[in-house]
Design an enzyme around this catalytic site. Structure first.
Site, mmCIF file in Angstrom:
data_model
loop_
_atom_site.group_PDB
_atom_site.id
_atom_site.type_symbol
_atom_site.label_atom_id
_atom_site.label_comp_id
_atom_site.label_asym_id
_atom_site.label_seq_id
_atom_site.Cartn_x
_atom_site.Cartn_y
_atom_site.Cartn_z
ATOM 1 C CG HIS A 36 17.956 -33.837 -57.873
ATOM 2 N ND1 HIS A 36 16.729 -33.690 -58.479
ATOM 3 C CD2 HIS A 36 17.853 -33.199 -56.676
ATOM 4 C CE1 HIS A 36 15.931 -32.987 -57.687
ATOM 5 N NE2 HIS A 36 16.589 -32.685 -56.579
ATOM 6 C CD GLU A 37 20.231 -33.708 -53.601
ATOM 7 O OE1 GLU A 37 20.293 -32.531 -53.247
ATOM 8 O OE2 GLU A 37 19.171 -34.365 -53.583
ATOM 9 C CG HIS B 56 19.155 -28.651 -55.608
ATOM 10 N ND1 HIS B 56 18.072 -27.907 -56.016
ATOM 11 C CD2 HIS B 56 18.673 -29.884 -55.299
ATOM 12 C CE1 HIS B 56 16.977 -28.657 -55.942
ATOM 13 N NE2 HIS B 56 17.305 -29.859 -55.520
ATOM 14 C CE1 TYR C 274 14.104 -26.539 -53.140
ATOM 15 C CE2 TYR C 274 13.700 -26.893 -50.809
ATOM 16 C CZ TYR C 274 13.961 -27.386 -52.071
ATOM 17 O OH TYR C 274 14.084 -28.736 -52.264
ATOM 18 C CD GLU D 293 13.667 -30.109 -55.539
ATOM 19 O OE1 GLU D 293 13.988 -31.173 -56.089
ATOM 20 O OE2 GLU D 293 14.355 -29.578 -54.665
ATOM 21 C CG ASP E 107 7.978 -30.721 -50.610
ATOM 22 O OD1 ASP E 107 9.157 -30.564 -50.256
ATOM 23 O OD2 ASP E 107 7.650 -31.032 -51.785
ATOM 24 C CG HIS F 267 10.660 -32.336 -53.485
ATOM 25 N ND1 HIS F 267 10.791 -31.543 -52.375
ATOM 26 C CD2 HIS F 267 11.927 -32.612 -53.897
ATOM 27 C CE1 HIS F 267 12.064 -31.350 -52.118
ATOM 28 N NE2 HIS F 267 12.784 -31.972 -53.016
HETATM 29 ZN ZN LIG Z 1 16.018 -31.395 -55.156
#
Ligand SMILES: [Zn+2]
Lengths: 346, 99
Positions: A165-166, A169, A180, A193, A262, A267
């Site tokens: 996941h990271e 990005h 974002y 995301e 957020d 998310h």
């Molecule tokens: Zn993320």
């Protein structure tokens, strides 16, 4: 060295002149800084015109650093790099393994060399902060906290899909200008995301050699309770108690677009495109990375508006599925059905 | 001294996690430590840190507001651009909440 955001208005000749004065190892940083706000088409044009100024892709490079429970890169120490023996530290080995599988996945499945497709060195910092309950991508590196088992949270290196996941990005950063944030009619942050969840899950499935039907489609099993996860892509809202993710557009959670919410729930609403992908992949059958994954990866390279909404991205994936597999092919129909099931008609 | 501390975002997508802490509830040692941190960071004159650059993701956003007599000041920061003055203040507050 810090470089100002000089930006999108700078003529290419001046850009080249500036880059000529920059040390080799810092060229990527300065170029990234310069093009930060430009549109995707302009970014690709800049990248193309500057390509001769950059060294050819080097070798695969992965390094894990121990931050010794601080948030200080300068006092962090290198603990394991490619070809090194295992470290005496579980988090370091988990992070190394996760990033190594992620690198191999992108190279073997999509022919991609690292985050920037130019073998940018992959850097992961473990034991980041004091009982820090998070993992993040800062634009150049990944940082993983230890969590706090007393509060039911394990190290963020424990979940391979979190590694994927990271790192994804980073891929999104290089391939699209997706911003974002989210609001009622724009969803670039939730798409950003979702793309990380999609490829994070594919990386886990690849590591476990699972088909779309066999996969659990869970993201972030970082809880000491093995029945809990951060997100469930197949059945959003069921991953843990008080899971806020909606499974359909009619339940879209409209939050203020600010730092206290957020960034508009990036998310939260990511579950809508997550479920569309998951349903399409299961409908197509087989390994999800072979067809659905190819469609999403190619769509990520399309002309995605920086403030893209779900519908525009859905159309892009539908067009890509037609291009790759043919009009009214099983894949083309599965993508349309996946989006329709979450309330997005294309 | 009244301290309002909130966190949001991160991989977990934290929303609206607000805590109010009254420094009257601190032990003498904690009070001494915290007052030192506020003085050293020059908190009431600090500016918010800039937002992260394009591409960064899953970082946590933090907001600290402190009311002390007539003074009230709010500072926002995040995991990516957090200044070295604010980092120990955030660490202190997170440890305090965890206890
Ligand atoms: Zn993320």
């Amino acid at each position: 060295m810090k470089y100002p955001i000089l930006c999108q208005i700078m003529p290419p000749d001046l850009l080249k002149q500036l880059l000529g004065q920059v040390p080799e190892e810092e060229k990527n940083i300065v170029l990234r800084t310069i093009i930060i706000d430009s549109k995707m088409r302009e970014r690709r044009a800049i990248m193309g015109s500057m390509s001769s100024m950059f060294p050819l892709a080097g070798e695969k490079s992965i390094c894990i650093f121990d931050s010794h429970n601080t948030k200080d890169v300068r006092s962090s120490t290198k603990v394991r790099c490619l070809n090194d023996d295992k470290a005496d530290d579980l988090s370091a080995n988990e992070a190394f393994h996760g990033l190594d599988v992620t690198y191999n996945f992108y190279e073997n499945i999509f022919g991609r060399k690292s985050i920037d497709n130019n073998n940018m060195s992959i850097k992961g910092y473990v034991h980041w902060g004091d009982k820090y309950m998070n993992a993040f991508w800062d634009g150049a590196k990944m940082c993983y906290g230890d969590g706090d088992p007393n509060l039911g949270i394990k190290s963020f290196t424990a979940s391979i899909d979190v590694m994927g996941h990271e790192l994804t990005h980073g891929v999104t950063q290089y391939e699209s200008g997706l911003e974002y944030w989210c609001d009622e009619s724009h969803h670039p942050g939730a798409l950003n995301e979702s793309i990380s969840d999609v490829f994070g899950s594919l990386i886990k499935q690849y590591a476990l050699n699972q088909t779309a039907e066999q996969a659990d489609w869970l993201i972030g099993q970082i809880f000491t309770d093995p029945n809990l996860a951060l997100r469930n892509m197949r059945e959003p809202g069921t991953a843990r108690p008080n899971d806020p993710q909606p499974a359909h557009m009619r339940d879209y959670v409209n939050l203020p677009n600010d730092e206290d919410h957020d960034n508009g729930g990036v998310h939260i609403n990511s579950s809508i495109p997550n479920k569309a992908f998951c349903l399409a992949a299961i409908d197509i059958g087989g390994y999800a990375w072979e067809k659905a994954g190819q469609i999403w990866y190619k769509a990520l390279h399309g002309d995605i508006p920086t403030d893209c909404d779900f519908h525009t991205f859905a159309q892009l994936t539908l067009e890509t599925s037609k291009l790759l597999f043919g009009n009214e092919s099983r894949e083309h129909r599965a993508v349309r059905k996946g989006w329709e099931a979450v309330g997005i008609r294309i | 001294m009244k301290i309002y501390f909130s966190t949001s975002g991160g991989l977990m997508g934290i929303l609206n996690n607000h805590v109010m802490i009254d420094s009257d509830t601190f032990s003498e040692k904690e009070k001494y430590q915290f007052e030192n941190l506020i003085r050293h960071s020059d908190f009431f004159n600090l500016q918010s840190d800039r937002p992260p650059t394009h591409g960064a993701a899953d970082y946590i956003n933090y907001s600290i507001s402190i009311e002390d007599g007539k003074q009230k000041h709010t500072v926002k920061t995040n995991d990516v651009t957090m200044s070295s003055q604010l980092e120990p203040v955030i660490r202190f507050l997170q440890n305090k909440i965890r206890k």
